[in-house]
Design an enzyme around this catalytic site. Structure first.
Site, PDB file in Angstrom:
ATOM      1  N   TYR A  54     -50.528  27.933   3.823  1.00  0.00           N
ATOM      2  CA  TYR A  54     -49.234  29.120   3.625  1.00  0.00           C
ATOM      3  C   TYR A  54     -49.371  29.452   2.200  1.00  0.00           C
ATOM      4  CZ  TYR A  54     -44.717  31.370   3.309  1.00  0.00           C
ATOM      5  OH  TYR A  54     -43.843  32.344   3.165  1.00  0.00           O
ATOM      6  N   LYS A  58     -50.276  33.318   0.906  1.00  0.00           N
ATOM      7  CA  LYS A  58     -49.273  34.271   0.216  1.00  0.00           C
ATOM      8  C   LYS A  58     -49.829  34.615  -1.066  1.00  0.00           C
ATOM      9  CE  LYS A  58     -46.202  35.043   3.136  1.00  0.00           C
ATOM     10  NZ  LYS A  58     -45.755  36.338   3.483  1.00  0.00           N
ATOM     11  N   THR A  88     -34.126  31.773   7.954  1.00  0.00           N
ATOM     12  CA  THR A  88     -34.925  32.266   9.017  1.00  0.00           C
ATOM     13  C   THR A  88     -35.489  31.103   9.940  1.00  0.00           C
ATOM     14  OG1 THR A  88     -37.164  31.984   7.840  1.00  0.00           O
ATOM     15  CG2 THR A  88     -35.683  34.279   7.899  1.00  0.00           C
TER      16      THR A  88
END
Length: 149
Positions: A54, A58, A88
């Site tokens: 991740y 990014k 989220t």
């Protein structure tokens, strides 16, 4: 695992690259200027244990956006925005981790308990201001403020 690496790169880098390039092609075809906002993460700018793929994906978003802004500076204002911690489904996954899986999990439990997440509405408002507001910045890598600050 290979599947995790592939999923992060496909979603966060490959998909974003294709969409960004299609937008730039549209601007050229229509002879318009535009604003491109790619969503990055604070994880791009500092590594987190257990989030290698991740973080890398990014960071790629940040550098892709930076390069695209240079290549299209006469046509495009491009930003890579770290929106802060947003409540989220990703946060549900983060908070379900053990300390062995993600040593910083307590930080995210505390953010949740203190209601310190940015809301999707707040993030949307800030992104709209960036795209359509009268104030402009030459910075490409941006981090949104904490909504509750």
């Amino acid at each position: 695992p290979h599947e995790q690496i592939s999923a992060h790169m496909t979603t966060n880098v490959v998909g974003l690259t294709y969409v960004s390039q299609l937008y730039v092609q549209h601007l050229h075809r229509t002879d318009h200027r535009g604003v491109l906002i790619n969503i990055s993460s604070g994880a791009a700018r500092g590594g987190y244990y257990g989030w290698t793929s991740y973080c890398a994906s990014k960071a790629a978003v940040d550098n892709f956006t930076r390069a695209l802004a240079l290549e299209e500076e006469d046509r495009l204002r491009a930003y890579s925005v770290a929106p802060g911690v947003i409540d989220t489904a990703m946060q549900e996954q983060v908070q379900s981790c053990t300390k062995q899986q993600f040593p910083m999990v307590d930080k995210f439990h505390t953010l949740k308990a203190n209601d310190d997440f940015n809301s999707p509405a707040f993030v949307a408002e800030k992104l709209l201001e960036l795209a359509f507001g009268t104030e402009q910045t030459t910075e490409i890598l941006l981090r949104l403020p904490n909504e509750k600050a």
